[in-house]
Every structure is written in structure tokens, then in C-alpha cells.
Enzyme design. Sequence first.
Site, short mmCIF file in Angstrom:
data_model
loop_
_atom_site.label_atom_id
_atom_site.label_comp_id
_atom_site.label_asym_id
_atom_site.label_seq_id
_atom_site.Cartn_x
_atom_site.Cartn_y
_atom_site.Cartn_z
N CYS A 61 3.01 -4.85 1.54
CA CYS A 61 3.65 -3.70 0.93
C CYS A 61 5.13 -3.66 1.31
CB CYS A 61 2.94 -2.41 1.38
SG CYS A 61 3.72 -0.89 0.76
N CYS A 70 0.61 3.90 2.68
CA CYS A 70 1.79 4.73 2.44
C CYS A 70 1.86 5.33 1.04
CB CYS A 70 3.05 3.92 2.70
SG CYS A 70 3.32 2.59 1.51
N CYS A 86 -0.85 1.41 -2.26
CA CYS A 86 -1.09 1.07 -0.86
C CYS A 86 -1.80 2.24 -0.17
CB CYS A 86 0.23 0.76 -0.17
SG CYS A 86 0.07 0.43 1.60
N CYS A 125 5.74 -0.19 3.59
CA CYS A 125 5.25 0.00 4.96
C CYS A 125 4.96 -1.32 5.68
CB CYS A 125 4.00 0.88 4.98
SG CYS A 125 2.50 0.12 4.33
N CYS A 166 -4.37 -12.01 -4.84
CA CYS A 166 -5.72 -11.77 -4.33
C CYS A 166 -5.60 -10.70 -3.25
CB CYS A 166 -6.28 -13.08 -3.79
SG CYS A 166 -8.00 -12.99 -3.31
#
Length: 143
Positions: A108, A63, A60, A111, A131
Amino acid sequence: MDMFAKTGKPAEREFPFQLSDAEWRRKLTPEQYQVLRGHGTERAGSCALNFEKRAGTFSCVGCGQPLFKSHKKFESGTGWPSFDQPLEGAVEESEDYSYGMHRVEVHCANCGGHLGHVFPDGPPPTGLRYCINGVAMDFAPDV
């Protein structure tokens, strides 16, 4: 568990990694902010990570949470990085009713940043296609 309202916007929920809106805007590029915090979508085929073929880990961009291993990535022909399976506990899913359609959003787990959507048209063994917006991720090659 439904973490998002039917508008596709985050419901009141605390994630382990949190920043204020001003901090998010300083940390992310405008395009990253629009995707991760505004539930946007990058233009298909616009991100270099769609073409990344090296062994490594996608994480991510908000984060640093590891999300996907490269051996789970496949060419879907959609213009976005596609994976058949995330790392265990890395992402969460929620119902997304934005734009007059029903989809399953992927965000995520650390976060809450919007990553993309998951569809039931992927390859075996999972049959899933995560996706994911390339601008929502960083890539670290294996050493």
C-alpha cells in the site's frame, strides 16, 4: 524505487499513514497483522473476497486507501484475489528476495502494508496479475 531490504522487511521509510506496532496490533486481527505488517501470506482459497463479484472498490484494511476496482479483478485460479491493474498511485512495488526467490512485492502506497505480489502472467491489456491477500483488503460495493 526499492523500499524493502532483501529480507522482504520494510526499510526505514515514512508513509503518509503511520501507526505504532502496538496500534497496528490493536487495529488488525492476528492474520491481518501477519500479512500486512509481517509480509505473510494467507492460505489459498481461505478468503471470501476471492469470490467477490459485485461492482465496487477493494481498499487497504490497514488504512482505507482504495486499491483496486472490481472490474479489474479476474479469476486466476490461484486461490487469491487477482487484478490486472491497481488504481493510479494506490500501490508501490519493490524487489522481494525472501524465501530464496526473486519476486515483486506490492504494498500500500499510503501505509506500506504488504498486500501480495505482482506477476507477468495476467490477461491483456496489462499482462499483469496482482495476486493480493484477501485479508489485506476490505470491499465496499458500489451503491
